[in-house]
Motif scaffolding. Sequence first.
Motif: not given
Lengths: 417, 137
Positions: B97-101, B42-51, B107-113
């Motif tokens: 946090a956006e959510t926790f799964i 995170l210190e060196t690089q652009r990140i848009d989403v963290v899981i 169902d990976l769809a929840e994560l994709e959503n």
Amino acid sequence: MKVLVAEDDRVSLKVLERFLEKWGHQPLTCENGLDAWNLVSEQKDIEMGLVDWMMPGLDGLELVRRIRSSERSTPFHVILITAKSEKKDMLTAFEAGADDFLVKPVDPMELNSRIKVGSRLVESQKQLYLKNVALTKAVTEMEDLAEQRARMLLHADRLASLGVLTAGIAHEINNPTTFISGNAQTLERCWPLVERTLKSKAESTPERDRRKIDLVLTEIPKMLSGIRNGVERISAIINGLKTYSRKDREHFEPVDLNQCVHRALILCGNRLNHLEAEVVLELDTDLPNTRGNAQKLEQVLVNLIVNAADAMEELTGRVRPRLVFRTSFDPMHTELTVTDNGVGIPPEKLPDIWNPFFTSKDVGKGTGLGLSISQGIIEDHKGTITAENAAKGGTRFTIRLPKAVPDSTDDREAGAS
Amino acid sequence: MSLILLIVDDEEMIRDMLSRHFSLLDYDVMTAANGREAVRILETQRIDVVITDVMMPDMNGIELLRYIKEHNPTLRPIVITGYVTLDNALSCLRLGAETFIFKPLQDLAELENAVNRIEERLKNWQRKLRELRGMKP
Ligand SMILES: Nc1ncnc2c1ncn2[C@@H]1O[C@H](COP(=O)(O)OP(=O)(O)OP(=O)(O)O)[C@@H](O)[C@H]1O
Ligand SMILES: [Mg+2]
């Protein structure tokens, strides 16, 4: 007091009888030792004996010996009456088991006093005996209690260690399941691409090798759904185990059990409608609140309803499914019974249904955790849950819970124990 | 321009699985085995989403959330976890946090959503920022 009078001289016998009656006793007379022995053996409530030493057949001394060596649990006070007055005769009499000794001719006043002394002794012996009985009973009860407590502790201990163990297992299995599941899902998504590519390749492949490609094309989707199915089952077990190992702090508050029934029914409504089950609500409208966690209690109810639905489904077509909910209360507790008219539980299986993983359902349909989780929840509530076979077939579950204390609306308590 | 995901989990197989999955969905994916590695990225690089996983040695998920809230406050991390206590869940919420799964991610769809939601949110902000630039003299 019943008093035995054994005397072979009729006149003396009559005299003694009179006196005893006059003093308010109930004399039972015999003219020889053997009759006296039989009488005393039969009537355990004879508490005193005036026994003549010299009698034909069984003499007084022998009679006393017999009585003393018999296993008489009630007190029996013996006054030996005799013409002998030597000191050594007295000693012989006491040795044999007599309690008192009177020399003929008997002075009525003295006899009366001696009988009074005897009565006092008998009375205190009786008290002692009763105390002893009570004490023995108390001891047995204490032992029973201790045993029950030990069993409960053992059970709690088993549950607790099982909880810790299962939490660990659930965690350990969770990660590998995650990547099996994830990979399978990704693979399924990629499959259409693979399929298309393979199909077009198959067209340019000689007949011989094509068979194998065709096989792959039909089998791989099945393999994928096999993996998927396995993962789903494992997930269901893990989810069960997670609830089972409840580490959450639970929140107890006043809960309306009737409401819980309604909400649980909403959650399971589809299932019951599908069975065309008749749902009977005998909910006491005056039911006081219960101390508990509504969500957890609903979870228990859902478990019971699903179990009942399964049990009633097995009889489809034979009887109209009927599920009865009844609530009631006493000064300390609220009570809820759920009665179905399903297949019932064989009596020898009744104790087993609470064990984790005990299930009579098809593989994949039941994990066998429902009731053991429910029991855990009810025990956290300091309540009890029991199962019995209902009178007209089917099963009845009874849940007893502590009533809510009116002014303690918000107490937090550690759920894990 | 595709989104860059950072996947943080101490279990290599899970990192591999998730990065494979999202690569196939056309995301750029980076991985870290614990909170500390994640912070270095995170210190060196652009990140848009963290899981991120919660239970990890060497800086766990909650600590990572705390770092992100302070240093990359625009990120809304997605927490994936095998077991969540009420306390943990509340911390996740408070730390943005956006959510926790729940694992095992049946169902990976929840994560994709969840990823999609974050993507939408970012796109929305980008639009707004462009509008703002356009309004400048
Ligand atoms: N109402 C009922 N009538 C008849 N049998 C029952 C009833 N409730 C429970 N049982 C028996 O007890 C067993 C254990 O029940 P339990 O709810 O613990 O597990 P399960 O229903 O088999 O699986 P699941 O974990 O999905 O609940 C059942 O498989 C069934 O044999
Ligand atoms: Mg069940």
